[in-house]
Design a protein around this motif. Structure first.
Motif, PDB file in Angstrom:
ATOM      1  N   GLU A  29     -19.438 -15.337 -12.032  1.00 39.10           N
ATOM      2  CA  GLU A  29     -19.988 -16.091 -10.909  1.00 39.10           C
ATOM      3  C   GLU A  29     -19.971 -17.593 -11.164  1.00 39.10           C
ATOM      4  O   GLU A  29     -20.280 -18.051 -12.262  1.00 39.10           O
ATOM      5  N   GLY A  52     -23.125 -18.927  -7.864  1.00 35.04           N
ATOM      6  CA  GLY A  52     -23.713 -17.750  -7.251  1.00 35.04           C
ATOM      7  C   GLY A  52     -22.764 -16.776  -6.609  1.00 35.04           C
ATOM      8  O   GLY A  52     -23.202 -15.788  -6.007  1.00 35.04           O
ATOM      9  N   ARG A  53     -21.451 -17.001  -6.740  1.00 37.06           N
ATOM     10  CA  ARG A  53     -20.475 -16.097  -6.123  1.00 37.06           C
ATOM     11  C   ARG A  53     -19.362 -15.782  -7.102  1.00 37.06           C
ATOM     12  O   ARG A  53     -18.970 -16.628  -7.905  1.00 37.06           O
ATOM     13  N   ALA A  54     -18.837 -14.552  -7.022  1.00 41.31           N
ATOM     14  CA  ALA A  54     -17.758 -14.138  -7.909  1.00 41.31           C
ATOM     15  C   ALA A  54     -16.488 -14.923  -7.607  1.00 41.31           C
ATOM     16  O   ALA A  54     -16.171 -15.198  -6.441  1.00 41.31           O
ATOM     17  N   HIS A 109     -16.908  -3.666  -6.757  1.00 44.03           N
ATOM     18  CA  HIS A 109     -17.195  -4.950  -6.091  1.00 44.03           C
ATOM     19  C   HIS A 109     -16.356  -5.107  -4.828  1.00 44.03           C
ATOM     20  O   HIS A 109     -16.864  -5.551  -3.785  1.00 44.03           O
TER      21      HIS A 109
END
Length: 242
Positions: free
Chosen positions: A34, A37-39, A70
């Motif tokens: 991440e 906050g995001r992959a 995911h």
């Protein structure tokens, strides 16, 4: 803006081991690391969707189950898994294995960990607009090394005024790095090696044939190759937002 004539399919290279990112990748595959906050892979998928891509082939090997789970959470683009659990095929071999899913038309290629802050216009749109199938087998997004965040290499290519790319010579420095996004024609893989091989083998052949081009990216490339680079990328994102 119409994306009718843009590639509708894409390949995302997500099978690598992420060794330079350890210990983060000891339990997390690099595409799922991440940033802000995001992959990482989600940033790429969202940009592909915005460029009109309807189907993305994702190859998996290391911690493949986590990547697959995911991806089931994404409604679009449609995801097709190319399974390399049995043997890692490197960049070229991975795409060659996935070609039956990619069809006969040019397709976008993204590294799962490639990441950038857009400039005035989306870079995948700029790639698609610059694509010329009569002249090109490949078109790479190139990042200026001096302004990239987290990159400490010697560069990969020079860019000629007509858009042709020139491979960096040994012991020299080149002004541009391949930023992990491209459009490729399936014909590039004709007579490709069997098994595992590097995509650079085919890049060099296309360069020799005069059919490999580049586009200077608009914006800021964030090279997230080490744990430290995650913090650098997040700082660049925060600064850009401010």
């Amino acid at each position: 803006m119409s994306t009718e004539h843009f590639p509708k399919r894409a390949m995302i290279l997500a099978a690598g081991l992420g060794k330079r990112m350890r210990p983060v990748t000891a339990t997390t595959p690099k595409p799922l690391v991440e940033v802000a906050g995001r992959a990482l892979i989600d940033y790429g998928l969202e940009r592909l969707e915005a460029a009109g891509v309807e189907e993305a082939v994702v190859n998996v090997h290391y911690l493949a189950d986590l990547v697959e789970v995911h991806l089931t959470r994404r409604p679009s683009p449609k995801i097709v898994i190319s399974d390399e659990r049995a043997a890692l095929l490197d960049t070229g071999g991975g795409i060659a294995k996935a070609l039956p899913h990619l069809g006969e038309q040019p397709f976008f290629l993204l590294n799962a960990d490639t990441f950038w802050i857009e400039g005035a216009r989306p870079n995948l749109i700029r790639l698609a607009e610059a694509w010329d199938p009569d002249r090109m087998d490949g078109l790479l997004m190139l990042a200026p090394t001096v302004t990239s965040v987290g990159y400490d290499g010697s560069g990969d290519f020079d860019l000629a005024t007509d858009g042709h790319i020139i491979r960096r010579q040994e012991r020299l420095v080149a002004p541009f790095a391949y930023a992990g996004a491209a459009i490729l024609a399936p014909r590039m893989f004709e007579n490709a090696p069997d098994g595992a091989f590097s995509l650079n083998t085919l890049f060099d052949r296309a360069i020799s044939d005069g059919r490999m081009y580049g586009v200077r990216m608009d914006g800021l490339w964030l090279h997230v190759g080490t744990p430290r680079a995650i913090k650098d990328a997040e700082a660049a994102i925060a600064e850009s937002a401010a």
